[in-house]
Design an enzyme around this catalytic site. Structure first.
Site, PDB file in Angstrom:
ATOM      1  N   ARG A 232       0.811  -1.213   0.000  1.00  0.00           N
ATOM      2  CA  ARG A 232       0.000   0.000   0.000  1.00  0.00           C
ATOM      3  C   ARG A 232       0.848   1.268   0.000  1.00  0.00           C
ATOM      4  O   ARG A 232       0.380   2.338  -0.377  1.00  0.00           O
ATOM      5  CB  ARG A 232      -0.958  -0.016   1.197  1.00  0.00           C
ATOM      6  CG  ARG A 232      -2.105   0.971   1.061  1.00  0.00           C
ATOM      7  CD  ARG A 232      -3.176   0.761   2.124  1.00  0.00           C
ATOM      8  NE  ARG A 232      -2.648   0.884   3.471  1.00  0.00           N
ATOM      9  CZ  ARG A 232      -2.630  -0.104   4.366  1.00  0.00           C
ATOM     10  NH1 ARG A 232      -3.105  -1.297   4.041  1.00  0.00           N
ATOM     11  NH2 ARG A 232      -2.140   0.075   5.575  1.00  0.00           N
TER      12      ARG A 232
ATOM     13  N   TYR B 225     -14.263  22.733 -10.508  1.00  0.00           N
ATOM     14  CA  TYR B 225     -14.702  21.439 -11.049  1.00  0.00           C
ATOM     15  C   TYR B 225     -15.907  20.966 -10.247  1.00  0.00           C
ATOM     16  O   TYR B 225     -15.899  20.979  -9.010  1.00  0.00           O
ATOM     17  CB  TYR B 225     -13.521  20.489 -10.912  1.00  0.00           C
ATOM     18  CG  TYR B 225     -13.670  19.079 -11.387  1.00  0.00           C
ATOM     19  CD1 TYR B 225     -14.239  18.770 -12.618  1.00  0.00           C
ATOM     20  CD2 TYR B 225     -13.166  18.038 -10.609  1.00  0.00           C
ATOM     21  CE1 TYR B 225     -14.326  17.463 -13.059  1.00  0.00           C
ATOM     22  CE2 TYR B 225     -13.233  16.714 -11.047  1.00  0.00           C
ATOM     23  CZ  TYR B 225     -13.831  16.437 -12.268  1.00  0.00           C
ATOM     24  OH  TYR B 225     -13.903  15.132 -12.698  1.00  0.00           O
TER      25      TYR B 225
ATOM     26  N   ASP C 127      -6.192  23.379  -8.100  1.00  0.00           N
ATOM     27  CA  ASP C 127      -6.378  22.337  -9.108  1.00  0.00           C
ATOM     28  C   ASP C 127      -5.643  22.823 -10.354  1.00  0.00           C
ATOM     29  O   ASP C 127      -6.073  23.766 -11.022  1.00  0.00           O
ATOM     30  CB  ASP C 127      -7.871  22.131  -9.384  1.00  0.00           C
ATOM     31  CG  ASP C 127      -8.135  20.964 -10.331  1.00  0.00           C
ATOM     32  OD1 ASP C 127      -7.243  20.646 -11.145  1.00  0.00           O
ATOM     33  OD2 ASP C 127      -9.236  20.393 -10.285  1.00  0.00           O
TER      34      ASP C 127
ATOM     35  N   LYS D  55      -5.843  13.109 -17.125  1.00  0.00           N
ATOM     36  CA  LYS D  55      -5.874  13.957 -18.309  1.00  0.00           C
ATOM     37  C   LYS D  55      -4.519  13.979 -19.012  1.00  0.00           C
ATOM     38  O   LYS D  55      -4.107  12.998 -19.602  1.00  0.00           O
ATOM     39  CB  LYS D  55      -6.320  15.359 -17.909  1.00  0.00           C
ATOM     40  CG  LYS D  55      -7.820  15.558 -17.848  1.00  0.00           C
ATOM     41  CD  LYS D  55      -8.524  14.877 -16.715  1.00  0.00           C
ATOM     42  CE  LYS D  55      -9.969  15.319 -16.590  1.00  0.00           C
ATOM     43  NZ  LYS D  55     -10.677  14.615 -15.507  1.00  0.00           N
TER      44      LYS D  55
END
Length: 410
Positions: A69, A123, A197, A222
């Site tokens: 992890r 967003y 962001d 993206k």
């Protein structure tokens, strides 16, 4: 943490060299034997003895095996390369999606009773998280005009603990004065966490931490990945906030598949050339659209008609392939006819891949501090485009057909 280069490197060079440590790309006998770190798939990391097992939890940093992890060389290499993309950054945490990166960053700096200031152009999932889960946890969100600049200080109260910027906004593309907002907030309180962001520009075109941000967030889905085949997010932070970011991510169990990290690393190497092609094609198409009679306005930060264009000129090193345009009159049906006529533009969410996309957007439903359409402007029907890597002449011809269909249906 990243090893400093022996001499200054340009961002394009850092994209190619970042995260390629010899111990991650080679073997003990032959350091640096391969170009890219291999895919290390493992949930269990083994220790030579119980003493080593006990010492494992004492050091919590990338580069040390502990448990799957916490990652392995594939994830560490990507995190290190992304850190190198933001001058002044200390470290990067990886997340299974862009939304997970946003929510993980906010949860690392907010507690019940706190106030979050969020840009009104954020967003939509960021707003949904603030109005949903954060509200349930007793955290208040106040939305602000994205063009507020240093006027943000008037909204800061003694409970304000974080500001979430997004520049430009996802649908309406207002460019924020990041440095002015950061300076004004710090003048009120040095303890306010400043988040942005930075998916649209990436650290390549907007060095957000250098401008004053504490955390630079990206939906790596993206432009970093660039091929529309991986969900991934990242948060790159300063030395002050990185420990809390890391602790929160680990507490929430955030982990990224090594296969996805490997694909993101592959995409990262070509980010410079891809993003510059997206930029060139999008600018050409945006300028063409601005001359069409069916188009009222083009919302592209590199065009003077876009709110905050002067800030874009000052702070950004380029523009990407995502922008919107507002139609002159028309109906929902006419807008749908425009989009449905397009052959080279897919109809789908996300962006940043090699393929062009088009969707209808209606910002009014997710604005509360600033109106849409702007005061005195009756035009509200908008279309968001992502300009991919196709020939821009072909895309323009396709859009011309779409605009003809709009005219016929209007």
């Amino acid at each position: 943490m990243p090893k400093p280069p022996s001499s200054p490197q340009s961002p394009a060079t850092r994209l190619v060299t970042g995260g390629r440590r010899a111990e991650w790309t080679g073997t003990a006998e032959q350091p640096g034997a391969v170009v890219n770190p291999p895919v290390w798939r493992a949930s269990t990391h083994l220790y030579p003895d119980t003493a080593a097992l006990k010492s494992g939890p004492q050091t919590n940093e990338d580069g040390r095996f502990f448990y799957g992890r916490r990652g392995a060389p594939t994830q560490w290499a990507l995190a290190e390369a992304l850190t190198a993309l933001e001058p002044g950054a200390h470290g990067t945490m990886l997340y299974p999606s862009g939304v997970a990166a946003i929510t993980g960053a906010l949860l690392s700096v907010l507690s019940p009773g706190d106030v979050l200031l969020m840009t009104d152009s954020a967003y939509d999932p960021s707003r949904s998280f603030a109005d949903g889960l954060l509200k349930r946890f007793g955290i208040e969100t106040c939305y602000y005009d994205p063009l507020i600049g240093d006027g943000i200080s008037s909204l800061i109260c003694d409970r304000t603990r974080a500001i979430l910027m997004e520049s430009p906004g996802s649908l309406t593309f207002e460019v924020q004065d990041v440095s002015a907002i950061c300076a004004a907030a710090r003048a009120v309180s040095p303890d306010i966490a400043l988040l942005i962001d930075n998916t649209w520009a990436t650290g390549l075109f907007l060095p957000a931490i250098e401008l004053g941000a504490d955390m630079s967030i990206m939906a790596c889905t993206k432009y970093i990945v660039g091929h529309s085949d991986v969900m991934l997010g990242s948060v790159t932070a300063t030395d002050r906030w990185y420990p809390r970011l890391r602790q929160t991510a680990q507490g929430l169990g955030h982990v990224v598949s090594p296969d996805d990290a490997w694909l993101a690393l592959r995409g990262l190497r070509t980010l410079d050339v891809r993003l510059r092609q997206h930029q060139a094609s999008a600018l050409r198409i945006a300028r063409w659209l601005s001359e069409q009679p069916q188009v009222a306005r083009v919302l592209h930060p590199a065009l003077p008609s876009c709110p905050g264009h002067d800030i874009w000129q000052r702070d950004f090193k380029g523009s990407s392939g995502l922008f919107s345009f507002v139609l002159r009159g028309g109906t929902d049906a006419a807008r749908a006819a425009l989009i449905d006529t397009l052959e080279l533009f897919g109809i789908g969410y996300s962006w940043g891949g090699f393929e062009s996309l088009a969707i209808p957007v209606d910002p009014a439903r997710c604005r509360s501090a600033t109106p849409w359409p702007p005061a005195g402007d009756d035009n509200a029907l908008a279309v968001r485009l992502h300009i991919g890597l196709e020939d821009p002449d072909d895309l323009i011809a396709d859009l011309a057909k779409g605009l003809d269909a709009f005219t016929m249906a209007a």
